[in-house]
Design a protein around this motif. Structure first.
Motif, short mmCIF file in Angstrom:
data_model
loop_
_atom_site.label_atom_id
_atom_site.label_comp_id
_atom_site.label_asym_id
_atom_site.label_seq_id
_atom_site.Cartn_x
_atom_site.Cartn_y
_atom_site.Cartn_z
N LEU A 109 -5.07 7.20 1.13
CA LEU A 109 -5.81 8.09 0.24
C LEU A 109 -6.38 9.28 1.02
O LEU A 109 -6.30 10.43 0.57
N LEU A 110 -6.93 9.01 2.19
CA LEU A 110 -7.44 10.09 3.03
C LEU A 110 -6.33 11.05 3.44
O LEU A 110 -6.53 12.27 3.50
N PHE A 111 -5.18 10.49 3.74
CA PHE A 111 -4.04 11.34 4.11
C PHE A 111 -3.68 12.26 2.95
O PHE A 111 -3.37 13.44 3.14
N ALA A 112 -3.74 11.74 1.74
CA ALA A 112 -3.46 12.56 0.56
C ALA A 112 -4.48 13.67 0.41
O ALA A 112 -4.12 14.83 0.17
N VAL A 113 -5.75 13.35 0.56
CA VAL A 113 -6.81 14.37 0.47
C VAL A 113 -6.61 15.43 1.55
O VAL A 113 -6.70 16.64 1.29
N ASP A 114 -6.32 14.98 2.76
CA ASP A 114 -6.12 15.89 3.89
C ASP A 114 -4.94 16.82 3.65
O ASP A 114 -5.02 18.03 3.88
N GLU A 115 -3.84 16.28 3.17
CA GLU A 115 -2.66 17.10 2.95
C GLU A 115 -2.85 18.07 1.79
O GLU A 115 -2.39 19.21 1.84
N SER A 139 0.82 -1.20 0.00
CA SER A 139 0.00 0.00 0.00
C SER A 139 0.85 1.26 0.00
O SER A 139 0.55 2.23 -0.70
N SER A 140 1.92 1.24 0.78
CA SER A 140 2.82 2.39 0.83
C SER A 140 3.46 2.63 -0.53
O SER A 140 3.57 3.78 -0.99
N ALA A 141 3.87 1.54 -1.19
CA ALA A 141 4.46 1.68 -2.53
C ALA A 141 3.45 2.25 -3.51
O ALA A 141 3.77 3.09 -4.36
N TRP A 142 2.20 1.81 -3.37
CA TRP A 142 1.12 2.33 -4.23
C TRP A 142 0.94 3.83 -4.01
O TRP A 142 0.91 4.62 -4.96
N ALA A 143 0.82 4.24 -2.75
CA ALA A 143 0.60 5.66 -2.45
C ALA A 143 1.79 6.52 -2.87
O ALA A 143 1.62 7.62 -3.41
N ASN A 144 2.99 6.01 -2.64
CA ASN A 144 4.19 6.79 -2.95
C ASN A 144 4.49 6.84 -4.44
O ASN A 144 5.34 7.63 -4.87
N SER A 145 3.80 6.01 -5.22
CA SER A 145 4.04 6.03 -6.67
C SER A 145 3.43 7.25 -7.34
O SER A 145 3.70 7.52 -8.51
N TYR A 146 2.61 7.99 -6.58
CA TYR A 146 1.99 9.20 -7.11
C TYR A 146 2.68 10.42 -6.51
O TYR A 146 3.00 10.47 -5.34
N SER A 147 2.87 11.43 -7.30
CA SER A 147 3.56 12.65 -6.84
C SER A 147 2.55 13.61 -6.22
O SER A 147 2.20 14.64 -6.81
N VAL A 148 2.10 13.26 -5.04
CA VAL A 148 1.09 14.08 -4.36
C VAL A 148 1.72 15.12 -3.44
O VAL A 148 1.22 16.22 -3.29
#
Length: 341
Positions: free
Chosen positions: A82-88, A34-43
Protein backbone atom coordinates in the motif's frame (compact mmCIF):
# COMPACT_ATOMS: atom_id res chain seq x y z
CA UNK A 1 37.97 12.16 -8.88
CA UNK A 2 36.54 14.01 -11.85
CA UNK A 3 33.57 16.36 -11.51
CA UNK A 4 31.44 13.82 -13.40
CA UNK A 5 32.25 10.41 -11.94
CA UNK A 6 31.18 7.24 -13.69
CA UNK A 7 31.13 5.10 -10.54
CA UNK A 8 31.48 5.08 -6.79
CA UNK A 9 32.29 2.49 -4.12
CA UNK A 10 29.73 1.64 -1.47
CA UNK A 11 30.85 1.55 2.17
CA UNK A 12 30.52 -1.95 3.59
CA UNK A 13 27.53 -1.47 5.89
CA UNK A 14 27.14 -5.21 6.46
CA UNK A 15 30.64 -5.37 7.92
CA UNK A 16 29.85 -2.86 10.68
CA UNK A 17 26.33 -4.15 11.48
CA UNK A 18 26.32 -6.59 14.41
CA UNK A 19 22.61 -7.42 14.20
CA UNK A 20 21.38 -10.85 13.15
CA UNK A 21 18.87 -11.27 10.37
CA UNK A 22 16.13 -13.84 9.89
CA UNK A 23 13.38 -14.63 7.41
CA UNK A 24 9.66 -15.16 7.89
CA UNK A 25 8.64 -18.79 7.23
CA UNK A 26 5.22 -17.66 5.94
CA UNK A 27 6.75 -15.65 3.10
CA UNK A 28 5.79 -17.74 0.08
CA UNK A 29 2.09 -18.14 0.78
CA UNK A 30 1.39 -14.77 2.43
CA UNK A 31 3.43 -12.85 -0.15
CA UNK A 32 1.51 -14.45 -3.00
CA UNK A 33 -1.79 -13.48 -1.38
CA UNK A 34 -0.70 -9.91 -0.72
CA UNK A 35 0.80 -9.45 -4.17
CA UNK A 36 -2.40 -10.73 -5.78
CA UNK A 37 -4.38 -8.30 -3.63
CA UNK A 38 -2.21 -5.31 -4.59
CA UNK A 39 -2.11 -6.25 -8.27
CA UNK A 40 -5.89 -6.59 -8.41
CA UNK A 41 -6.12 -2.79 -8.42
CA UNK A 42 -5.16 -0.74 -11.47
CA UNK A 43 -2.82 1.64 -9.69
CA UNK A 44 0.19 1.53 -12.02
CA UNK A 45 1.02 1.90 -15.67
CA UNK A 46 2.56 -1.19 -17.27
CA UNK A 47 6.07 0.19 -16.74
CA UNK A 48 5.47 0.98 -13.08
CA UNK A 49 3.70 -2.33 -12.51
CA UNK A 50 6.80 -4.15 -13.77
CA UNK A 51 8.95 -2.05 -11.44
CA UNK A 52 6.53 -2.76 -8.58
CA UNK A 53 6.83 -6.51 -9.13
CA UNK A 54 10.63 -6.32 -9.30
CA UNK A 55 10.85 -4.30 -6.09
CA UNK A 56 9.93 -7.26 -3.90
CA UNK A 57 7.92 -5.43 -1.25
CA UNK A 58 6.82 -8.69 0.39
CA UNK A 59 10.43 -9.88 0.40
CA UNK A 60 11.32 -6.80 2.44
CA UNK A 61 8.61 -7.68 4.94
CA UNK A 62 9.94 -11.22 5.28
CA UNK A 63 13.29 -9.75 6.32
CA UNK A 64 11.85 -6.92 8.43
CA UNK A 65 9.16 -8.88 10.32
CA UNK A 66 10.48 -12.46 10.46
CA UNK A 67 8.88 -13.03 13.86
CA UNK A 68 5.28 -12.22 12.79
CA UNK A 69 2.67 -14.99 12.62
CA UNK A 70 0.89 -15.69 9.34
CA UNK A 71 -1.98 -13.24 9.63
CA UNK A 72 0.13 -10.39 10.99
CA UNK A 73 2.80 -11.02 8.38
CA UNK A 74 0.23 -10.93 5.58
CA UNK A 75 -0.98 -7.57 6.93
CA UNK A 76 2.56 -6.12 6.99
CA UNK A 77 2.94 -7.18 3.36
CA UNK A 78 -0.31 -5.42 2.50
CA UNK A 79 0.92 -2.30 4.26
CA UNK A 80 4.24 -2.10 2.42
CA UNK A 81 2.46 -2.75 -0.89
CA UNK A 82 0.00 0.00 0.00
CA UNK A 83 2.84 2.39 0.82
CA UNK A 84 4.49 1.56 -2.47
CA UNK A 85 1.25 2.49 -4.22
CA UNK A 86 1.01 5.81 -2.37
CA UNK A 87 4.67 6.54 -3.12
CA UNK A 88 4.35 5.76 -6.81
CA UNK A 89 1.13 7.76 -7.16
CA UNK A 90 2.62 10.83 -5.45
CA UNK A 91 6.18 10.57 -6.80
CA UNK A 92 5.47 12.61 -9.94
CA UNK A 93 2.79 14.84 -8.41
CA UNK A 94 3.21 18.46 -7.36
CA UNK A 95 2.78 19.43 -3.71
CA UNK A 96 -0.97 19.94 -4.00
CA UNK A 97 -1.54 16.62 -5.74
CA UNK A 98 0.69 14.69 -3.34
CA UNK A 99 -1.10 16.22 -0.37
CA UNK A 100 -4.51 15.24 -1.78
CA UNK A 101 -3.30 11.67 -2.31
CA UNK A 102 -1.94 11.59 1.22
CA UNK A 103 -5.15 12.90 2.74
CA UNK A 104 -7.13 10.15 1.04
CA UNK A 105 -4.72 7.62 2.52
CA UNK A 106 -4.89 9.17 6.00
CA UNK A 107 -8.65 9.65 6.14
CA UNK A 108 -9.34 6.13 4.86
CA UNK A 109 -7.09 4.75 7.60
CA UNK A 110 -8.32 6.92 10.47
CA UNK A 111 -12.03 7.42 9.69
CA UNK A 112 -14.17 4.29 9.14
CA UNK A 113 -16.95 6.35 7.55
CA UNK A 114 -14.72 8.02 4.95
CA UNK A 115 -15.06 6.83 1.35
CA UNK A 116 -14.24 8.96 -1.70
CA UNK A 117 -14.69 6.06 -4.10
CA UNK A 118 -11.03 5.96 -5.11
CA UNK A 119 -8.96 2.81 -5.52
CA UNK A 120 -6.48 4.08 -2.93
CA UNK A 121 -9.30 4.58 -0.42
CA UNK A 122 -10.60 1.05 -0.99
CA UNK A 123 -7.16 -0.49 -0.59
CA UNK A 124 -6.47 1.49 2.57
CA UNK A 125 -9.79 0.59 4.20
CA UNK A 126 -9.26 -3.11 3.46
CA UNK A 127 -5.78 -2.96 4.99
CA UNK A 128 -7.04 -1.08 8.07
CA UNK A 129 -9.78 -3.64 8.70
CA UNK A 130 -7.13 -6.39 8.79
CA UNK A 131 -4.85 -4.30 11.01
CA UNK A 132 -7.49 -3.56 13.63
CA UNK A 133 -8.18 -7.26 14.24
CA UNK A 134 -4.99 -7.53 16.30
CA UNK A 135 -3.65 -4.00 16.87
CA UNK A 136 -3.52 -2.60 20.40
CA UNK A 137 -5.12 0.83 20.95
CA UNK A 138 -1.89 2.61 21.87
CA UNK A 139 -0.04 1.14 18.89
CA UNK A 140 -2.90 2.10 16.58
CA UNK A 141 -3.04 5.68 17.87
CA UNK A 142 0.70 6.11 17.35
CA UNK A 143 0.40 4.46 13.94
CA UNK A 144 -2.20 7.00 12.83
CA UNK A 145 0.07 9.81 14.08
CA UNK A 146 2.91 8.39 11.95
CA UNK A 147 0.50 8.29 9.00
CA UNK A 148 -0.28 11.99 9.36
CA UNK A 149 3.41 12.87 9.69
CA UNK A 150 4.16 10.76 6.62
CA UNK A 151 1.64 12.41 4.31
CA UNK A 152 2.70 15.90 5.41
CA UNK A 153 6.34 15.02 4.73
CA UNK A 154 5.56 13.53 1.30
CA UNK A 155 3.75 16.73 0.34
CA UNK A 156 6.71 18.78 1.58
CA UNK A 157 9.04 16.62 -0.51
CA UNK A 158 6.91 17.28 -3.60
CA UNK A 159 7.05 21.04 -2.96
CA UNK A 160 10.84 20.91 -2.64
CA UNK A 161 11.03 18.90 -5.87
CA UNK A 162 8.92 21.53 -7.66
CA UNK A 163 11.30 24.28 -6.54
CA UNK A 164 14.43 22.24 -7.14
CA UNK A 165 15.40 22.90 -3.52
CA UNK A 166 17.84 20.74 -1.58
CA UNK A 167 17.68 20.99 2.22
CA UNK A 168 20.67 21.22 4.55
CA UNK A 169 21.59 18.01 6.37
CA UNK A 170 19.78 18.69 9.65
CA UNK A 171 16.51 19.71 7.98
CA UNK A 172 16.75 16.84 5.51
CA UNK A 173 17.26 14.24 8.21
CA UNK A 174 14.12 15.36 10.05
CA UNK A 175 12.09 15.25 6.83
CA UNK A 176 13.55 11.95 5.68
CA UNK A 177 12.55 10.13 8.85
CA UNK A 178 8.96 10.85 7.94
CA UNK A 179 8.74 10.90 4.12
CA UNK A 180 10.66 7.62 3.87
CA UNK A 181 7.81 5.97 5.84
CA UNK A 182 10.44 4.17 7.92
CA UNK A 183 9.01 5.46 11.22
CA UNK A 184 5.61 4.48 9.87
CA UNK A 185 6.85 0.95 9.15
CA UNK A 186 8.55 0.71 12.55
CA UNK A 187 5.14 1.53 14.01
CA UNK A 188 3.96 -1.90 12.87
CA UNK A 189 6.51 -3.66 15.07
CA UNK A 190 4.24 -3.69 18.12
CA UNK A 191 1.40 -5.06 16.01
CA UNK A 192 3.61 -7.74 14.46
CA UNK A 193 4.95 -8.73 17.89
CA UNK A 194 1.52 -8.72 19.52
CA UNK A 195 2.47 -6.12 22.15
CA UNK A 196 1.17 -2.63 22.96
CA UNK A 197 3.86 -0.61 24.73
CA UNK A 198 2.77 2.23 27.04
CA UNK A 199 3.51 5.79 25.93
CA UNK A 200 5.85 6.32 28.89
CA UNK A 201 8.13 3.64 27.44
CA UNK A 202 7.97 4.75 23.82
CA UNK A 203 8.56 8.38 24.79
CA UNK A 204 11.47 7.66 27.16
CA UNK A 205 14.64 9.44 25.89
CA UNK A 206 16.69 6.22 25.73
CA UNK A 207 13.99 4.31 23.87
CA UNK A 208 13.43 7.23 21.49
CA UNK A 209 17.17 7.45 20.79
CA UNK A 210 17.19 3.75 19.95
CA UNK A 211 14.19 4.25 17.69
CA UNK A 212 15.57 7.26 15.82
CA UNK A 213 19.06 5.80 15.41
CA UNK A 214 17.69 2.63 13.79
CA UNK A 215 15.26 4.66 11.67
CA UNK A 216 18.21 6.74 10.47
CA UNK A 217 20.22 3.61 9.71
CA UNK A 218 17.48 2.46 7.36
CA UNK A 219 17.00 5.91 5.82
CA UNK A 220 20.69 6.53 5.18
CA UNK A 221 21.36 3.05 3.78
CA UNK A 222 18.30 3.31 1.52
CA UNK A 223 19.50 6.64 0.18
CA UNK A 224 22.96 5.24 -0.44
CA UNK A 225 21.67 2.18 -2.27
CA UNK A 226 18.97 4.01 -4.23
CA UNK A 227 21.13 6.92 -5.37
CA UNK A 228 22.05 5.46 -8.76
CA UNK A 229 18.46 4.54 -9.55
CA UNK A 230 17.21 7.97 -8.49
CA UNK A 231 19.85 9.96 -10.35
CA UNK A 232 18.99 8.01 -13.50
CA UNK A 233 15.37 9.14 -13.10
CA UNK A 234 16.30 12.72 -12.22
CA UNK A 235 15.01 12.41 -8.63
CA UNK A 236 18.14 13.27 -6.63
CA UNK A 237 16.92 16.07 -4.36
CA UNK A 238 15.41 13.70 -1.79
CA UNK A 239 18.59 11.76 -1.13
CA UNK A 240 21.22 12.18 1.57
CA UNK A 241 23.98 11.71 -1.01
CA UNK A 242 22.90 14.88 -2.81
CA UNK A 243 22.43 16.68 0.51
CA UNK A 244 25.93 15.73 1.67
CA UNK A 245 27.55 16.81 -1.59
CA UNK A 246 25.88 20.21 -1.27
CA UNK A 247 25.93 20.75 2.49
CA UNK A 248 29.39 19.30 3.18
CA UNK A 249 30.97 20.21 -0.16
CA UNK A 250 31.80 16.59 -0.91
CA UNK A 251 32.18 14.71 -4.17
CA UNK A 252 30.14 11.57 -4.81
CA UNK A 253 32.67 9.18 -3.27
CA UNK A 254 33.14 11.48 -0.31
CA UNK A 255 29.39 11.44 0.29
CA UNK A 256 29.31 7.62 0.16
CA UNK A 257 32.21 7.43 2.62
CA UNK A 258 30.45 9.89 4.93
CA UNK A 259 27.36 7.64 4.95
CA UNK A 260 29.51 4.71 6.02
CA UNK A 261 31.08 6.59 8.93
CA UNK A 262 27.75 8.01 10.06
CA UNK A 263 26.07 4.60 9.87
CA UNK A 264 28.68 3.14 12.23
CA UNK A 265 28.11 6.07 14.58
CA UNK A 266 24.38 5.35 14.61
CA UNK A 267 25.05 1.75 15.66
CA UNK A 268 27.19 3.02 18.54
CA UNK A 269 24.45 5.47 19.53
CA UNK A 270 21.87 2.67 19.55
CA UNK A 271 23.95 0.46 21.83
CA UNK A 272 24.77 3.35 24.19
CA UNK A 273 21.10 4.25 24.54
CA UNK A 274 20.07 0.62 25.02
CA UNK A 275 22.48 0.30 27.93
CA UNK A 276 20.74 3.17 29.75
CA UNK A 277 17.16 1.86 29.54
CA UNK A 278 15.44 1.81 32.95
CA UNK A 279 13.35 -1.08 34.23
CA UNK A 280 9.57 -0.97 34.01
CA UNK A 281 9.07 -4.38 35.58
CA UNK A 282 9.53 -7.92 34.16
CA UNK A 283 6.60 -7.89 31.71
CA UNK A 284 7.34 -4.50 30.15
CA UNK A 285 11.09 -5.12 30.17
CA UNK A 286 10.54 -8.31 28.16
CA UNK A 287 8.37 -6.43 25.68
CA UNK A 288 10.98 -3.67 25.37
CA UNK A 289 13.61 -6.32 24.64
CA UNK A 290 11.38 -7.73 21.89
CA UNK A 291 10.89 -4.26 20.44
CA UNK A 292 14.65 -3.61 20.49
CA UNK A 293 15.10 -6.87 18.60
CA UNK A 294 12.50 -5.69 16.09
CA UNK A 295 14.41 -2.44 15.52
CA UNK A 296 17.65 -4.33 14.93
CA UNK A 297 15.93 -6.80 12.65
CA UNK A 298 14.57 -3.99 10.46
CA UNK A 299 18.09 -2.60 9.98
CA UNK A 300 19.82 -5.83 8.99
CA UNK A 301 16.75 -7.05 7.13
CA UNK A 302 16.73 -3.92 5.01
CA UNK A 303 20.43 -4.30 4.21
CA UNK A 304 19.94 -7.92 3.16
CA UNK A 305 16.82 -7.14 1.11
CA UNK A 306 18.60 -4.34 -0.73
CA UNK A 307 20.87 -6.88 -2.41
CA UNK A 308 18.16 -9.49 -3.01
CA UNK A 309 15.61 -7.24 -4.70
CA UNK A 310 16.19 -5.81 -8.17
CA UNK A 311 14.83 -2.44 -7.01
CA UNK A 312 18.18 -0.72 -6.52
CA UNK A 313 20.81 -2.66 -8.44
CA UNK A 314 18.90 -4.77 -10.95
CA UNK A 315 20.59 -7.87 -12.29
CA UNK A 316 23.98 -6.59 -11.08
CA UNK A 317 22.97 -6.75 -7.42
CA UNK A 318 25.04 -9.82 -6.48
CA UNK A 319 28.13 -8.49 -8.23
CA UNK A 320 27.69 -5.11 -6.55
CA UNK A 321 27.31 -6.81 -3.18
CA UNK A 322 30.64 -8.55 -3.85
CA UNK A 323 32.64 -5.61 -5.27
CA UNK A 324 30.65 -2.68 -3.82
CA UNK A 325 31.31 -0.77 -7.06
CA UNK A 326 28.28 1.03 -8.51
CA UNK A 327 28.50 2.25 -12.11
CA UNK A 328 26.22 5.23 -12.70
CA UNK A 329 23.34 4.60 -15.08
CA UNK A 330 22.78 7.25 -17.77
CA UNK A 331 19.75 9.38 -17.01
CA UNK A 332 16.69 7.98 -18.75
CA UNK A 333 13.85 9.91 -20.34
CA UNK A 334 10.34 9.04 -19.18
CA UNK A 335 7.83 8.29 -21.89
CA UNK A 336 4.51 10.11 -21.90
CA UNK A 337 2.60 7.32 -20.16
CA UNK A 338 5.05 7.36 -17.25
CA UNK A 339 4.98 11.14 -16.98
CA UNK A 340 1.21 11.13 -16.67
CA UNK A 341 1.16 8.65 -13.75
Amino acid sequence: MSSSPSSFVLPDLHAVTPFKGSFNPHYAEAAAESSAWANSYSVFSDAKRAFFLQAGSELLCAHAYPYADYERFRTTCDFVNLLFAVDEISDDQDGKGAHATGLTFYRAMSDPSFDDGSVLCTMTKEFTARLLKHCGPLTYRRFIKHCRDYIEAVAKEAELRERGEVLDLDAYQLLRRENSAVRFCFGLAGYALGIDLPDEVVEHPAFMTMHLSTVDMVCWSNDLYSYNMEQAMGHTGNNVMTVLMKDKNLDLQGAADYVGVHFKGLIDTFHAAKSTLPSWGPKIDDEVAQYAMAMQTWVIGNLNWSFETQRYFGHARHEIRRTRVVYLTPRRVLDESEEED
